[in-house]
Design a protein around this motif. Structure first.
Motif, short mmCIF file in Angstrom:
data_model
loop_
_atom_site.label_atom_id
_atom_site.label_comp_id
_atom_site.label_asym_id
_atom_site.label_seq_id
_atom_site.Cartn_x
_atom_site.Cartn_y
_atom_site.Cartn_z
N HIS B 324 0.83 -1.22 0.00
CA HIS B 324 0.00 0.00 0.00
C HIS B 324 0.85 1.25 0.00
O HIS B 324 0.53 2.24 0.66
CB HIS B 324 -0.97 0.01 1.18
CG HIS B 324 -1.91 -1.14 1.17
ND1 HIS B 324 -2.93 -1.26 0.25
CD2 HIS B 324 -1.94 -2.27 1.92
CE1 HIS B 324 -3.56 -2.40 0.45
NE2 HIS B 324 -2.98 -3.03 1.45
N MET B 345 1.82 4.50 -7.93
CA MET B 345 1.02 4.74 -6.73
C MET B 345 -0.38 4.18 -6.91
O MET B 345 -0.88 4.10 -8.02
CB MET B 345 0.95 6.24 -6.40
CG MET B 345 0.07 7.05 -7.35
SD MET B 345 0.10 8.84 -7.00
CE MET B 345 -0.81 8.92 -5.48
N GLY B 348 -6.77 6.52 -5.05
CA GLY B 348 -8.12 6.40 -4.54
C GLY B 348 -9.10 7.22 -5.35
O GLY B 348 -10.24 7.39 -4.97
N GLY B 349 -8.65 7.75 -6.48
CA GLY B 349 -9.54 8.52 -7.34
C GLY B 349 -9.66 9.99 -6.93
O GLY B 349 -10.11 10.82 -7.70
N GLY B 350 -9.25 10.28 -5.69
CA GLY B 350 -9.40 11.65 -5.19
C GLY B 350 -8.50 12.62 -5.91
O GLY B 350 -8.89 13.75 -6.23
N LEU B 354 -9.63 15.85 -7.68
CA LEU B 354 -9.33 17.14 -7.04
C LEU B 354 -8.20 17.92 -7.73
O LEU B 354 -8.21 19.15 -7.73
CB LEU B 354 -8.96 16.93 -5.57
CG LEU B 354 -10.14 16.85 -4.60
CD1 LEU B 354 -9.66 16.48 -3.21
CD2 LEU B 354 -10.91 18.16 -4.54
N ARG B 388 -7.63 2.37 -7.43
CA ARG B 388 -8.09 1.61 -6.29
C ARG B 388 -9.46 2.14 -5.89
O ARG B 388 -9.76 3.31 -6.10
CB ARG B 388 -7.11 1.83 -5.13
CG ARG B 388 -7.42 1.03 -3.90
CD ARG B 388 -6.26 1.15 -2.93
NE ARG B 388 -6.01 2.55 -2.60
CZ ARG B 388 -6.06 3.02 -1.36
NH1 ARG B 388 -6.35 2.25 -0.37
NH2 ARG B 388 -5.78 4.28 -1.12
N ALA B 389 -10.26 1.28 -5.34
CA ALA B 389 -11.57 1.73 -4.89
C ALA B 389 -11.39 2.77 -3.79
O ALA B 389 -10.36 2.85 -3.14
CB ALA B 389 -12.36 0.55 -4.37
N ALA B 390 -12.41 3.58 -3.58
CA ALA B 390 -12.31 4.66 -2.60
C ALA B 390 -12.26 4.13 -1.17
O ALA B 390 -11.87 4.82 -0.26
CB ALA B 390 -13.49 5.59 -2.76
N ASP B 391 -12.65 2.90 -1.00
CA ASP B 391 -12.76 2.37 0.34
C ASP B 391 -11.41 2.29 1.04
O ASP B 391 -10.46 1.75 0.49
CB ASP B 391 -13.37 0.98 0.25
CG ASP B 391 -13.98 0.58 1.56
OD1 ASP B 391 -14.50 1.47 2.24
OD2 ASP B 391 -13.93 -0.61 1.88
N ILE B 392 -11.31 2.85 2.24
CA ILE B 392 -10.02 2.80 2.94
C ILE B 392 -10.14 2.07 4.26
O ILE B 392 -11.18 1.93 4.79
CB ILE B 392 -9.44 4.22 3.19
CG1 ILE B 392 -10.46 5.16 3.86
CG2 ILE B 392 -8.95 4.80 1.91
CD1 ILE B 392 -9.94 6.54 4.15
#
Lengths: 491, 392
Positions: B324, B345, B348-350, B354, B388-392
């Protein structure tokens, strides 16, 4: 219109279920307030339980152009969670789980509605703590702390919320779910976690937080020093720093504050002092034992009439008790208070405190000071009667004068309470038109319809100065506000 | 081909004006001191190069406030000298040092990252020249400040994507009274036990560096502070060495510095970041011929050497991603660069969402150093980054 609003409510209910939706005016009234002096009634309150529900709610409101105001515990002091234009309040209170604690990597994954102190309580048996500790930490939520980038007494060396957040899961204004940051250090690209922290719920709603937890220091020593005046206490603060010692906390309380606090919490403060400093050292045992006598010495040399060192945890808690409950104690000396949150370079404390005093005197009101002296973060509490509109007006005038003094001394209008709706029209004191335009452009880029927490953080009248594009946005927003009001009337 | 125009403005207003004029003609390459230029993909088809090198010097410094404000082209070394006269320092020690603006834009740091954090933990304000011809200021000179969006943070690691940083304000701190260094040598497992034991005791080491030279593993512990603190930390090292079965060796503070300077002199330098507890996993998998310098309390691993083949590199990168983490290939011969690109890397899509929002707000014409960050680089040098999915 009624039909439309009914279907909107039904759609909210379809997402959060019967027990996740409040529409009864009696219940809605509870969501009119936060810790500030502002209030406004929402048309509905939703209490989602999952990030997916949050995303669905944001998508719905985004599609319908209905304003959405996120809310943690409602302890904010700048009106950040007030549903200024009606619309829906999205309370994160039910998303309060601690999802995982990873002591090896010194991090915890939590939901935004988790109460700040509950995290420290949870990890404390393992010897850990969550550093940011706003005075409201027994009630305020970590999600709210992220929104406001909250501080607290121990941020002088420990840093504020942003310094303790590693990764955030977000719902953006259009309802998409993403995450920013990393559990690994220094992820490539700009520091986006840092940009989201302190954005006051205007660009995204945080649904999950990976935060740093740290081992508790080996040794903590708390001491109280009484001075004749705020000036003498301020000079002692600078003298301690100049000696090369940086305490973890340096809190000041002036004479009016002391009497109120003592009457309220019987912390044993010397009520006849002009000002009291509460200092805390947190480090290795040897270091604390070496530094503590030096701090005592510096305070005495600076004119302290009394220096008291807590001998055990009980005495330490007693010393802190008064400080942490200080705002609540103000009821002892006035019906209400208006608190400001300006910051100044620490060396300017004496002169700015004089200006605070003068600002209150000029409008015929009293002021009590309880603040983070170490980092120059003032909290002047202007005492007034909130049933007297004239007094309220005078309190606000004094508040503005104080913020002006902070900015003129090279400081900021807010150190930890946020801009919210209360200070949005003071942003121009601190920032140029060009900088405000950049903030607005960022806000527009993230949430073109200003659906998320509208009319917060940015000056309310900014649009007029900017012409074309912004005017259009304002007109659209006006229409949206009317629409929101209309939906509200349908109840 | 024309020699590209180099712009070296001497004032903030001039910087904004020349950036605005150049931006009207096309893309602009923005550089600080130039010491890290090759770490990032080149700016896309620039018509001009804008430098901050002529914006130099201290703007404001009140030692008792523990803050300093300097122009962006000021070399970090010069800032250090000014602070040193007052027995203060900025605990940021990247190598090469470069300029104030450059260290912000590249988000670089060194051994002191262990105790004092990175640029984001010290930077409290920036002034920036924007392509719209305006000079704006985010943050300020005070250590606590939540007025407006914290766009100061957006400039940390921005690689010039949002305009030219012309000025910055940092929190600083008193210089430590004394420094000393201890070194432990042993197996990677033994040293791992030592650094974990030390971490569990919340000991404030200024730096903790595990290095591998040939087949030898060593752990350097840098102790700073008052006499009593340094003594205590050295005692703890002795104790940790004994219980972990490692040998305590003589070491000097300069050893830490020397090691930290090694990667910049190698022809291949890979900077890896992983959650701290995964540091040993990354180290264990490194082939013998590569040197490594790691910060096990932080999760940073610098891998460097004179030669690295793409297949081996992919294995190392895979391991970082599996943990990770992420990786930045800071230096590489051009053939390797073409094969590997710049970054790995998980996303997370952010950032993908952004980054363009910041870019559109601050550089709507997309003319400032476009293509230099992980979020907007393209071509063979771009990162291969699994979503990667947003789920952390």
């Amino acid at each position: 219109m009624i039909e439309q609003s009914a279907s909107f409510t039904q759609r909210l209910r379809a997402i959060v279920g019967d027990d996740g939706l409040l529409t009864d005016p009696q219940q809605l009234r509870l969501y009119m307030y936060d810790g500030s002096i502002e209030r406004a009634l929402p048309l509905a309150v939703v209490l989602p339980r999952t990030p997916e529900q949050v995303a669905a709610l944001v998508r719905l409101c985004h599609a319908e152009g209905v304003f959405l105001t996120p809310r943690g515990a409602g302890t904010g002091l700048s009106g950040g969670s007030i549903p200024l234009c009606g619309g829906v309040v999205l309370s994160l209170a039910r998303m309060k789980a601690i999802l995982s604690v990873d002591t090896e990597n010194q991090m915890a994954t939590v939901e935004p509605g988790l109460v700040n102190l509950d995290l420290t309580r949870h990890v404390s048996p393992k010897g850990f703590q969550y550093v940011p500790d706003p005075s409201s930490q027994g009630a305020c939520t970590i999600g709210g702390n992220v929104a406001e980038n909250s501080g607290g007494p121990h941020t002088l060396t420990g840093g504020v919320t942003t310094n303790h957040v590693l990764e955030l899961q977000l719902v953006l204004a259009d309802g998409t779910q993403v995450s920013v940051g990393s559990q690994a250090p220094d992820p490539p690209g700009p520091d986006l976690v840092g940009v989201v922290c302190g954005s006051e719920g205007t660009i995204a709603i945080v649904t999950r937080i990976v935060c740093r937890i740290v081992r508790k220091a080996e040794c903590v020593r708390t001491m109280l020093a009484a001075f004749d005046s705020c000036r003498a206490a301020s000079e002692a603060v600078s003298a301690v720093i100049a000696s090369g010692i940086v305490p973890t906390a340096m809190e000041m309380m002036d004479h009016p504050a002391l009497s109120a606090i003592e009457a309220f919490s019987h912390a044993g403060y010397p009520v006849d002092a002009g000002a009291v400093l509460l200092l805390e050292l947190e480090a290795l045992r040897e270091e604390v034992e070496d530094a503590a006598p030096r701090v005592v010495e510096i305070c005495r040399a600076g004119g302290a009439s009394e220096v008291r060192v807590a001998r055990n945890e009980e005495e330490r808690e007693a010393l802190w008790k008064g400080r942490k409950k200080a705002f609540g104690a103000m009821g002892r000396i006035g019906p209400s208070y208006y608190v400001q949150d300006g910051v100044i370079p620490r060396t300017r404390l004496p002169e700015v405190l004089d200006r605070v005093e003068e600002a209150a005197r000029k409008v015929g009101l009293r002021v009590a000071n309880v603040f983070h002296a170490g980092d120059g973060n003032l909290h002047p509490l202007i005492l007034f009667d909130d049933h007297d509109p004239d007094q309220a007006k005078r309190a606000i005038a004094a508040g503005e004068e104080i913020l002006r003094a902070c900015v003129e001394a090279g400081g900021s209008i807010t150190g930890e309470h946020g801009v919210g709706m209360e200070k949005r029209d003071y942003m121009g004191l601190q920032f140029s038109e060009a900088t405000l335009a950049a903030f607005t452009a960022f806000r527009d880029a993230c949430d073109p319809g200003h659906t998320l927490n509208p009319y917060k953080l940015l000056p309310s009248g900014l649009g007029c100065a900017e012409g074309g594009k912004r005017q259009k946005t304002l007109t659209q927003m006006q229409a949206l506000a009317e629409r929101n009001a209309a939906i509200g009337e349908a109840y | 081909m024309d020699v590209m125009e180099r712009l070296r403005p001497e004032s903030y207003d001039e910087a904004a004006r020349v950036l605005n004029e150049a931006a009207a003609r096309g893309n602009v390459a923005i550089v600080g001191g130039g010491s890290r230029e090759a770490w990032f993909p080149p700016a896309r088809e620039p018509v001009a190069v804008l430098e901050s090198s002529a914006l130099r010097g201290i703007v404001r410094y009140t030692p008792a406030d523990l803050t300093i404000c300097a122009r962006a082209g000021t070399p970090l070394a010069e800032l250090g000298e000014v602070l040193g006269r007052e027995r203060q320092r900025l605990p940021l020690d990247p190598w090469p040092q470069g300029s104030v603006g450059g260290v912000i834009a590249s988000n670089d740091n060194g051994p002191l990252r262990t105790r004092w954090g990175g640029v984001r933990d010290m930077l409290i304000g920036v002034r920036v020249a924007l392509p719209n011809g305006q000079v704006v200021r985010f943050g300020g000179d005070v250590v606590k400040n939540v007025a407006g969006y914290d766009l100061t943070k957006g400039y940390v690691g921005s690689a010039g994507a949002f305009g030219l940083i012309v000025e910055a304000t940092f929190k600083v701190q008193p210089q430590p009274v004394r420094s000393a260094c201890a070194a432990l040598s042993g197996t990677l497992e033994g040293l791992g036990a030592a650094w974990r034991a030390l971490r569990e005791r919340a000991l404030p080491f200024a730096a903790l560096e595990v290095v591998r030279d040939q087949s030898r593993w060593r752990l350097y512990a840098l102790a700073e502070g008052d006499e009593v603190v340094v003594e205590r930390l050295l005692r703890e090292c002795m104790e940790a060495a004994r219980s972990a079965g490692c040998t305590l060796e003589q070491a000097a503070c300069s050893d830490v510095v020397e090691w930290a300077h090694k990667p910049a002199a190698a022809s291949v330098w890979l900077r890896i970041g992983v959650p701290p507890a995964r540091t040993a996993d990354v180290l264990r998998a490194l082939p013998q011929e590569l040197a490594a310098i790691a910060r096990p309390w932080v999760g940073i691993v610098d891998v460097c050497g004179d030669a690295l083949d793409a297949a081996t590199a992919e294995l190392i990168l895979r391991r970082a991603l599996d943990a990770h983490g992420h990786a930045h290939l800071r230096r590489a011969p051009s053939a390797l660069r073409l094969q590997l690109g710049w970054w790995r890397m998980e996303r997370g899509g952010g950032g993908a969402a952004l980054f363009p929002m910041l870019k559109n707000a601050l550089d709507p014409g997309h003319c400032c150093n476009t293509g230099r960050t992980v979020y907007d680089c393209t071509g063979p040098g771009a990162a291969a980054s699994p979503q990667r999915a947003a789920d952390i």
